[in-house]
Design a protein around this motif. Structure first.
Motif, short mmCIF file in Angstrom:
data_model
loop_
_atom_site.label_atom_id
_atom_site.label_comp_id
_atom_site.label_asym_id
_atom_site.label_seq_id
_atom_site.Cartn_x
_atom_site.Cartn_y
_atom_site.Cartn_z
N TYR A 179 0.88 -1.42 -0.25
CA TYR A 179 0.12 0.55 -0.49
C TYR A 179 0.71 1.07 -0.37
O TYR A 179 1.92 1.47 0.30
N ASP A 180 0.41 2.21 -0.51
CA ASP A 180 1.23 3.87 -0.42
C ASP A 180 0.81 4.10 1.02
O ASP A 180 -0.52 4.93 1.23
N TYR A 181 1.72 4.17 2.03
CA TYR A 181 1.65 5.05 3.40
C TYR A 181 1.15 6.15 3.58
O TYR A 181 0.30 6.31 4.53
N ASP A 182 1.75 6.97 2.61
CA ASP A 182 0.95 8.01 2.42
C ASP A 182 -0.37 8.23 2.20
O ASP A 182 -1.01 9.12 2.66
N LYS A 183 -0.80 7.59 1.26
CA LYS A 183 -2.20 7.20 1.08
C LYS A 183 -2.97 7.12 1.93
O LYS A 183 -4.33 7.56 2.48
N VAL A 184 -2.28 5.86 2.90
CA VAL A 184 -3.42 5.10 3.82
C VAL A 184 -3.44 6.03 4.95
O VAL A 184 -4.25 6.53 5.63
N LYS A 185 -2.43 6.96 5.18
CA LYS A 185 -2.32 7.81 5.99
C LYS A 185 -3.32 9.13 6.22
O LYS A 185 -4.19 9.72 6.75
N SER A 186 -3.35 9.88 4.58
CA SER A 186 -4.46 10.77 4.02
C SER A 186 -5.98 10.25 4.14
O SER A 186 -7.14 11.08 4.48
N LEU A 187 -6.44 8.90 4.22
CA LEU A 187 -7.51 8.02 4.68
C LEU A 187 -7.49 8.12 6.07
O LEU A 187 -8.37 6.95 6.35
N ASP B 198 -23.50 -2.17 2.84
CA ASP B 198 -23.54 -1.21 2.05
C ASP B 198 -21.95 -0.17 1.58
O ASP B 198 -22.09 1.00 1.10
N GLU B 199 -20.75 -0.68 1.97
CA GLU B 199 -19.88 -0.46 2.00
C GLU B 199 -19.57 -1.15 0.08
O GLU B 199 -19.37 -1.68 -0.47
N LYS B 200 -18.58 0.69 -0.31
CA LYS B 200 -17.70 0.04 -1.45
C LYS B 200 -16.91 0.33 -1.65
O LYS B 200 -16.06 1.27 -1.13
N LEU B 201 -15.81 -0.14 -2.81
CA LEU B 201 -14.69 -0.29 -3.19
C LEU B 201 -13.96 0.07 -3.94
O LEU B 201 -14.61 -0.59 -4.94
N THR B 202 -13.73 1.01 -4.89
CA THR B 202 -12.87 0.67 -5.96
C THR B 202 -11.15 0.11 -6.08
O THR B 202 -10.63 0.45 -5.44
N LEU B 203 -11.77 -1.34 -7.15
CA LEU B 203 -9.98 -1.55 -6.97
C LEU B 203 -9.54 -1.14 -7.64
O LEU B 203 -9.07 -0.06 -8.40
N LEU B 204 -8.17 -2.33 -7.73
CA LEU B 204 -7.17 -1.58 -9.04
C LEU B 204 -7.59 -1.66 -10.06
O LEU B 204 -6.97 -0.91 -10.99
N ASN B 205 -8.02 -2.93 -11.07
CA ASN B 205 -8.78 -3.28 -12.07
C ASN B 205 -9.55 -1.39 -12.65
O ASN B 205 -10.64 -1.86 -13.03
N GLU B 206 -10.06 -0.79 -11.68
CA GLU B 206 -11.02 0.12 -11.12
C GLU B 206 -12.53 -0.12 -11.68
O GLU B 206 -13.09 0.56 -11.73
N LYS B 207 -12.44 -1.48 -11.06
CA LYS B 207 -13.66 -1.99 -10.84
C LYS B 207 -14.74 -1.71 -10.00
O LYS B 207 -14.07 -1.74 -8.54
N GLU B 208 -15.61 -0.96 -9.62
CA GLU B 208 -16.57 -0.68 -7.67
C GLU B 208 -17.64 -1.81 -8.09
O GLU B 208 -17.69 -2.07 -8.88
N ILE B 209 -16.96 -1.87 -6.71
CA ILE B 209 -17.53 -3.46 -5.68
C ILE B 209 -18.82 -2.94 -4.62
O ILE B 209 -18.17 -2.18 -4.09
N LYS B 210 -19.23 -3.43 -4.99
CA LYS B 210 -20.91 -3.10 -3.15
C LYS B 210 -20.40 -4.73 -2.61
O LYS B 210 -20.47 -6.20 -2.59
N LEU B 211 -19.36 -4.14 -1.23
CA LEU B 211 -19.26 -5.31 -0.84
C LEU B 211 -20.49 -6.04 0.32
O LEU B 211 -21.34 -5.37 0.95
N GLY C 194 -6.34 -5.52 -4.12
CA GLY C 194 -6.29 -3.88 -3.26
C GLY C 194 -7.04 -3.17 -3.70
O GLY C 194 -7.91 -2.81 -5.11
N GLY C 195 -7.49 -1.95 -3.06
CA GLY C 195 -8.22 -0.85 -3.31
C GLY C 195 -7.54 0.89 -4.72
O GLY C 195 -5.69 0.56 -3.87
N LEU C 196 -7.79 1.20 -5.62
CA LEU C 196 -7.19 1.45 -5.72
C LEU C 196 -6.77 3.27 -5.22
O LEU C 196 -5.66 3.77 -6.17
N ASN C 197 -7.37 3.64 -3.89
CA ASN C 197 -7.05 4.72 -3.32
C ASN C 197 -5.39 4.89 -2.45
O ASN C 197 -5.17 5.68 -2.66
N THR C 198 -5.36 3.70 -2.72
CA THR C 198 -3.52 3.48 -2.01
C THR C 198 -3.31 2.54 -2.78
O THR C 198 -1.85 1.43 -2.76
#
Length: 847
Positions: free
Chosen positions: A288-296, A313-326, A347-351
């Motif tokens: 994971y990008d540590y600085d991105k994790v800190k910002s979140l 109802d949590e959602k996550l955008t994955l590394l392949n840019e696909k958004e899924i409902k968990l 992993g998630g796209l946000n980190t």
């Protein structure tokens, strides 16, 4: 799964020809789907040194290069210094660099498996280019084509590309399914160990691959990371560490080469390092990008990684840019603010680790294989990590892999460890020791292996073996999870020694035929009897809903509840068969309304029931086998066709079954036996649906044991199931029936005419019908003419208003002979004898 034979050779010597090795792998390790010789793709390509690079005078983006191939290639134009001219458009081409040259007449490797593209010398803007300098994409190393592949290690110009990068290699694709319980075989190290065992060689894991190691300390505690593992039962181990000052760039070309061979696309040095360790050991890692994790995180100075189940109802955008409902069953990695990864899947796209990343969090964890499989199936994501996590990785190897991954990342990204290694672990169960003797193994394999042979075979693949006098004490190594019982060791010894060495002999078998299952004949006889009488067999579920218990007044405290029911409607084992049959009566009545004139039917089932009271010696529920029967007719049909109580219809079917199977039973009013069954829980549950004033008990003549019930149902049961008024049934224990009964009870009918004769008897009200019927039937059996066939049936039971102390019972005798025509006088004589006998015993009067 793809493996590289040359990568395997880094860990063990392979002393077999490829064809022989493939044969042995197929027979002793698993199925091979395909084999590819990699060298064919790279024939002709050479490592060259760019000795001169000048701009093209007629094209801004082209350079004219002179290359040194060591003079190895013939039939190519050279200048006075022996150098070859190549025109190149790559932005990173420069003098003194080492590059890969694809000469004229050679195939571009990336086109080898498609439409092959063969190079030639050609003019580019007035300058002749002899072949081309290649990018990673053109060499089928990666998708990158923005610049040349720069050789980043020392090698002499003119060395073949195959030799420099160990491309004289075989790529073996193995079937994934064969490794279902062998997660270690999803890594090069595990396959190397198995091949070593197949070749009867001692394998030794690298020094860094140990369960207990010295934990490296950080250069300085510049950053901190904490882990809050809320689901240790699903995540038994979660290791994390921060590595800082990373330089994101391409991986070393050898790493790119080995990754591409096994089907993994190189991305950048950090991601490639985690994938390299996964391909090597079978254990997935994630960065994971540590600085991105800190910002979140809510607390940026000291972020916390949470390991938990997803919220609704949590959602996550994955590394392949696909958004899924968990889903609530998904394991996720999150900060205290939001989800950042789908654990064990992607992993998630946000980190994401990208070109801006300066610091990373490295994760090495073990996740529950069943949860990961469910998550992957529900979201339709099948990554390399999923393939491995769903095989059940051993958590005991994670620290060794983490430490090795830290060293690799530091080497290829010029970074530093900036935190302690955080090991959030559940106590890992130690492997039990299995004792096994050579006799146990040889008896099952048909071999004559000695105890030393067995110890050697197992020790070759680093299974821990202690050799005692006449037995081996074995425990599985820390990277394996599949050795639990003696038979696992038998399989391991047989496989590694070679199945082809097992004796090719059929086992000795006695010529005696297999013992007949007597239940088959018994069930067939019962089916023949009831089906022949017009009843239809049904098959209902052994599991029922709690509402069925309530409708028949059965107590659920005696029922076995299913912990993981197939359906909310199938929560309990049934206590008897009757409720299952009653549940479908109304459906069948309604289905036939207005379709047929006679809306009536008889159904039966031969089945099982269980309860919590009747247990065997092992404290397991006893399986009670019984047969249940229901007859029902809608009110219109019953009024038109039937007189008398419905009880007699069910009793007629039961009597027919009793006669056909020669059962020794008696039928008595249910009220008469209630006091004798107060402490019999199963019997009380069995009769709970029946009206005690309109039902009878079926008792064994041998020991007077309660064996079943026949009769009509309580008004509350009729109302609950919406039963018609004309409805009755029975349920009897299958122990009544003789197991050696013939499958067919066919009795030929006499060919001579039959005689019908009625007999009407006046009996005291206290005498039960069944008592009179059985007495008359017995007398007819004893006094009938020889070789005759008869049946006795009820015609009528009548009581005069002026004589309430007596009743008149009319029975009809139907009799005929196999040898001759009987006369009326002979039958009257028979009935006189029968009447005289029952008059003396029961005090009846013939009228």
């Amino acid at each position: 799964m793809k493996v590289s034979l040359n990568w395997i050779k880094d860990f063990t010597d392979v002393d077999m020809q490829p064809t022989e090795l493939m044969e042995r792998i197929s027979s002793q390790l698993g199925a091979i789907e395909s084999i590819e010789y990699l060298g064919d793709k790279y024939k002709g390509s050479l490592i060259v040194k760019v000795v001169e690079c000048i701009k093209h005078d007629r094209a801004d983006k082209l350079s004219v290069c002179k290359i040194d191939d060591g003079g190895n290639l013939k039939d190519v134009a050279r200048d006075e210094n022996g150098f070859i001219q190549v025109v190149c458009g790559a932005p990173n081409v420069k003098a003194d660099m080492l590059a890969v040259w694809i000469p004229p007449k050679a195939i571009v490797p990336a086109s080898y498996d498609k439409e092959q593209f063969v190079l030639e010398s050609r003019e580019l803007r007035g300058k002749i280019s002899h072949g081309m300098l290649a990018s990673p994409k053109e060499l089928a190393f990666s998708d990158s084509h923005e610049g040349l592949l720069e050789v980043d290690f020392k090698v002499e110009p003119g060395t073949t590309f195959i030799q420099a990068y160990k491309l004289d290699d075989y790529i073996i694709e193995l079937e994934n399914k064969m490794f279902t319980h062998r997660p270690d075989c999803f890594g090069i190290l595990g396959i190397a160990r198995e091949i070593s065992g197949i070749e009867n060689r001692v394998f030794k894991s690298p020094e860094w691959y140990k369960e207990i190691l010295d934990i490296p300390l950080p250069k300085e505690n510049k950053y901190t990371i904490a882990v809050d593992n809320k689901i240790q039962e699903l995540v038994p181990r979660f290791i994390s560490v921060i590595i800082g000052d990373v330089q994101i760039k391409r991986s070393p070309t050898l790493i790119q080469s080995f990754l591409s061979r096994v089907g993994i696309r190189p991305i950048n040095n950090i991601v490639d390092a985690t994938n390299y360790m996964m391909a090597l050991t079978g254990q997935p890692l994630h960065a994971y990008d540590y600085d991105k994790v800190k910002s979140l995180s809510n607390n940026e100075s000291s972020p916390v990684l949470e390991v938990r189940l997803a919220n609704e109802d949590e959602k996550l955008t994955l590394l392949n840019e696909k958004e899924i409902k968990l889903n609530k069953s998904d394991i996720v990695i999150a900060t205290d603010k939001q989800v950042i990864g789908l654990a064990g899947v992607m992993g998630g796209l946000n980190t994401e680790v990208d070109e801006t990343t300066k610091n990373i969090i490295l994760e090495c964890a073990t996740f529950d294989m069943y949860t990961i499989r469910k998550t992957a199936m529900e979201h339709g994501i099948f990554s390399d990590a999923v393939t491995r996590f769903t095989k059940g990785q051993s958590p005991r190897q994670n620290m060794a892999i983490t430490i090795r991954a830290i060293k690799l990342i530091k080497d290829i990204s010029h970074s530093h460890q900036y935190s302690q290694i955080v090991d959030n672990s559940k106590i890992v169960k130690e492997n039990s020791v299995i004792s096994i003797t050579p006799e146990f193994v040889n008896k099952r394999l048909g071999t004559n292996l000695s105890i030393k042979d067995m110890a050697r075979i197992l020790s070759n693949v680093e299974i821990i073996v202690n050799e005692l006098d006449r037995e081996l004490r074995v425990s599985e190594p820390f990277w394996r999870t599949d050795i639990e019982i003696k038979e696992d060791l038998v399989e391991e010894i047989g496989r590694l020694n070679g199945y082809y060495k097992l004796p090719q002999e059929l086992p000795l078998r006695k010529i005696n035929p297999t013992q007949k299952n007597l239940n088959f004949g018994l069930n067939a006889s019962i089916r023949e009897s009831l089906s022949g009488a017009g009843a239809n067999e049904i098959l209902s579920s052994t599991f029922i809903h709690v509402h069925l218990f309530e409708k028949v007044n059965q107590n659920t405290q005696f029922a076995i509840e299913i912990a993981n029911a197939l359906s909310p409607d199938l929560q309990y084992y049934r206590l008897s068969l009757t409720p299952s049959l009653l549940d479908i009566v109304n459906l069948n009545i309604r289905a036939n309304q207005g379709i047929i004139e006679d809306n009536e039917f008889a159904i039966y089932e031969i089945g099982k029931s269980h309860n919590l009271v009747d247990l065997d010696d092992d404290r397991l529920p006893v399986e009670h086998r019984s047969i249940a029967f229901i007859f029902a007719a809608d009110n219109k049909t019953a009024k038109r066709k039937y007189q008398g109580a419905p009880y007699y219809f069910a009793k007629n079917y039961l009597s027919y079954l009793i006669d056909r199977n020669h059962l020794e039973v008696k039928i008595v009013p249910l009220r008469d036996v209630l006091n004798n069954i107060n402490n019999h829980t199963r019997i009380h549950q069995l009769i709970s649906a029946y009206d005690p004033d309109r039902s009878a008990a079926v008792l064994s003549l041998v020991d007077n044991e309660f064996m079943g019930v026949v009769g009509e149902f309580k008004n509350s049961v009729k109302k609950a199931f919406k039963l018609p008024n004309y409805c009755s049934g029975f349920e009897v224990d299958m122990r009544l029936f003789k197991e050696d009964v013939a499958t067919s009870n066919y009795i030929p009918l006499p060919k001579f005419p039959k005689i019908n004769q009625d007999i009407c008897l006046k009996v005291d009200n206290s005498i039960k019908y069944i008592t009179l019927f059985d007495a008359i039937k017995l007398q007819i059996e004893e006094n009938k003419p020889k070789d005759t066939y008869f049946s006795l049936n009820l015609v009528d039971i009548f009581q005069k208003d002026e004589d309430l102390d007596h009743k008149q019972i009319t029975l009809r005798l139907i009799i005929n002979s196999y040898n001759k025509t009987l006369t009326t006088d002979r039958i009257n004589e028979l009935l006189s004898v029968v009447t005289e006998s029952v008059q003396n015993s029961l005090g009846v009067e013939r009228i």
